[in-house]
Scaffold this motif. Sequence first.
Motif, PDB file in Angstrom:
ATOM      1  N   THR A  91       0.837  -1.207   0.000  1.00 57.00           N
ATOM      2  CA  THR A  91       0.000   0.000   0.000  1.00 57.00           C
ATOM      3  C   THR A  91       0.868   1.252   0.000  1.00 57.00           C
ATOM      4  OG1 THR A  91      -1.711  -1.182   1.241  1.00 57.00           O
ATOM      5  CG2 THR A  91      -1.855   1.217   1.195  1.00 57.00           C
ATOM      6  N   SER A  92       1.878   1.259   0.854  1.00 59.50           N
ATOM      7  CA  SER A  92       2.781   2.408   0.933  1.00 59.50           C
ATOM      8  C   SER A  92       3.527   2.618  -0.380  1.00 59.50           C
ATOM      9  CB  SER A  92       3.781   2.191   2.071  1.00 59.50           C
ATOM     10  OG  SER A  92       4.705   3.246   2.135  1.00 59.50           O
TER      11      SER A  92
ATOM     12  N   ARG B 217       2.603   1.645  -3.367  1.00 53.13           N
ATOM     13  CA  ARG B 217       1.648   2.063  -4.405  1.00 53.13           C
ATOM     14  C   ARG B 217       1.378   3.561  -4.302  1.00 53.13           C
ATOM     15  NH1 ARG B 217      -3.961   0.644  -3.586  1.00 53.13           N
ATOM     16  NH2 ARG B 217      -3.074  -0.954  -2.222  1.00 53.13           N
TER      17      ARG B 217
ATOM     18  N   ARG C  23       5.258  -4.036  -7.074  1.00 54.97           N
ATOM     19  CA  ARG C  23       4.533  -4.951  -6.181  1.00 54.97           C
ATOM     20  C   ARG C  23       5.288  -6.277  -6.045  1.00 54.97           C
ATOM     21  NH1 ARG C  23      -0.231  -4.728  -8.580  1.00 54.97           N
ATOM     22  NH2 ARG C  23      -1.078  -3.158  -7.157  1.00 54.97           N
TER      23      ARG C  23
ATOM     24  N   ILE D 282      -5.071   3.060   4.928  1.00 59.81           N
ATOM     25  CA  ILE D 282      -6.308   2.520   4.362  1.00 59.81           C
ATOM     26  C   ILE D 282      -7.146   3.651   3.771  1.00 59.81           C
ATOM     27  CG2 ILE D 282      -8.466   1.315   4.892  1.00 59.81           C
ATOM     28  CD1 ILE D 282      -6.935  -0.157   7.133  1.00 59.81           C
TER      29      ILE D 282
ATOM     30  N   ALA E 293      -5.481   4.886   0.588  1.00 62.14           N
ATOM     31  CA  ALA E 293      -5.555   3.883  -0.481  1.00 62.14           C
ATOM     32  C   ALA E 293      -6.946   3.788  -1.088  1.00 62.14           C
ATOM     33  CB  ALA E 293      -5.126   2.518   0.053  1.00 62.14           C
TER      34      ALA E 293
ATOM     35  N   ARG F 186      -6.727   2.576  -6.558  1.00 62.93           N
ATOM     36  CA  ARG F 186      -7.181   2.542  -5.167  1.00 62.93           C
ATOM     37  C   ARG F 186      -7.467   1.088  -4.742  1.00 62.93           C
ATOM     38  NH1 ARG F 186     -11.398   4.225  -8.332  1.00 62.93           N
ATOM     39  NH2 ARG F 186     -13.407   3.177  -8.031  1.00 62.93           N
ATOM     40  N   ASN F 187      -7.696   0.890  -3.452  1.00 64.23           N
ATOM     41  CA  ASN F 187      -7.904  -0.449  -2.894  1.00 64.23           C
ATOM     42  C   ASN F 187      -9.144  -1.141  -3.451  1.00 64.23           C
ATOM     43  OD1 ASN F 187      -5.674  -0.638  -1.261  1.00 64.23           O
ATOM     44  ND2 ASN F 187      -6.811  -0.763   0.658  1.00 64.23           N
TER      45      ASN F 187
ATOM     46  N   LYS G 236      -8.708  -6.115  -0.670  1.00 66.59           N
ATOM     47  CA  LYS G 236      -7.574  -5.452  -0.011  1.00 66.59           C
ATOM     48  C   LYS G 236      -8.046  -4.693   1.229  1.00 66.59           C
ATOM     49  CE  LYS G 236      -4.302  -4.911  -3.828  1.00 66.59           C
ATOM     50  NZ  LYS G 236      -3.623  -3.948  -4.731  1.00 66.59           N
ATOM     51  N   ASN G 237      -9.227  -4.077   1.135  1.00 68.01           N
ATOM     52  CA  ASN G 237      -9.759  -3.346   2.292  1.00 68.01           C
ATOM     53  C   ASN G 237     -10.076  -4.295   3.444  1.00 68.01           C
ATOM     54  OD1 ASN G 237      -9.681  -0.630   1.567  1.00 68.01           O
ATOM     55  ND2 ASN G 237     -11.570  -0.778   0.384  1.00 68.01           N
TER      56      ASN G 237
ATOM     57  N   SER H  42      -6.818  -5.346   4.939  1.00 71.13           N
ATOM     58  CA  SER H  42      -6.195  -4.193   5.595  1.00 71.13           C
ATOM     59  C   SER H  42      -6.847  -3.887   6.938  1.00 71.13           C
ATOM     60  CB  SER H  42      -6.278  -2.962   4.687  1.00 71.13           C
ATOM     61  OG  SER H  42      -5.548  -3.167   3.492  1.00 71.13           O
TER      62      SER H  42
END
Length: 407
Positions: free
Chosen positions: A55-56, A58, A230, A363, A366, A376-377, A381-382, A385
């Motif tokens: 996430t960071s 990205r 990634r 979160i 993202a 975006r997520n 992924k959410n 997370s």
Amino acid sequence: MRNPLKNIGPGALVAAAFIGPGTVTVCTLAGIQFGFTLLWAMTLSIIATVVLQETSARIGLVTQKGLSQVLREQLPDGILRKFVLGLVLAAIVIGNAAYEGGNISGGVLGLQAIGNSGVFEVGSLSINGYSVLIGAIAFILLYIGNYKVLEKVFLVLVILMSVSFVITAILTKPDLFALLKGSLIPAFPDGSILMIVALVGTTVVPYNLFLHASLVNQKWKNQTDLAVARRDTIVAVVLGGLVSMCVIVAASALNGSAVTGATGFAQSLEPLYGSAARYCIGLGLFAAGITSAITAPLAAAYVAQGCLKLGDGLKSTYFRMTWMIILILGVGLAAFGIKPVEIIQFAQVANGILLPVIAGILIWLANRSELLGTYRNSKLKNTISILILVVTVILGGRAILNVFGLI
């Protein structure tokens, strides 16, 4: 012929950053006290770290900005922004300054495991020469201010660290079925809860999130490189996690012994598995110490630069001043054996608060379409997370309670 190393990026620095002397010590104690039983906690740590670091990375690649700069721009002006940026500065800049002596001391322990003490007398003072040596190496690499040089050096050090601890684990001839079982099936033996939390906490490191976001846009400039970034993150974090697991596996050979740290671990393995074990652990601990001694000041400089708008780039005056102060403090603390207990405790509280705060903000960031657009997520992924956010709240709470002696 394609160069297999061409697409290796900042993942190597991230892996090296979380495998510091503290991680080696925690994994050593986990292996000695609980054998293979807590390997699953490292599996959980690897998954959580991959998600947060991806996430960071990205955010850093898509925005082409460091995470602290993104926070400054995206958070609404007012108390919230000041609180978050102040917390980030306190936890990472002050925290890394306090921990730097320990990073350098860890590298010193590695050299002492394979050589002499490195201590010499200057008048009535006893100074550890290895601390000065490690500090000088870190200073030169940081002062060069070239990302590609750092990337290559860290790749070599990560390989050295990996080979050292993998060989040590192989020397102990572990039971593969028990190893696999410990890695995949959660177990909670008596007295293990704090150790489980420590294993996850030593891998999910707040400053790595800021370091990764800042470094990823040094390597890649186009959003089309996101898949490569990634993959770099996943490979590096998994490799780093496996190295930590190898330390646990090797330490399991001394199950129930009275060893209290990595140096004693090296000395205890030598009679059982020969001098190769001592040299492998010594070299691995040295690599773990020197990499963390470089990444801690580097991350702090990036954070200060983003939060306070201090110049731009690795060679800017304020950037160099920040890492120089932290490095010099660390060398002084390690060389003279000083432990700034109060500052370390303050840093532990700040990091305990920062970890869940920054995980929650990650979160939020993202999911911002105006920031990441189509990157975006996803819902999956959410979900993952949010589960990890719960883990970070537990980790942060444990760190704070531990400082106040409540656990």
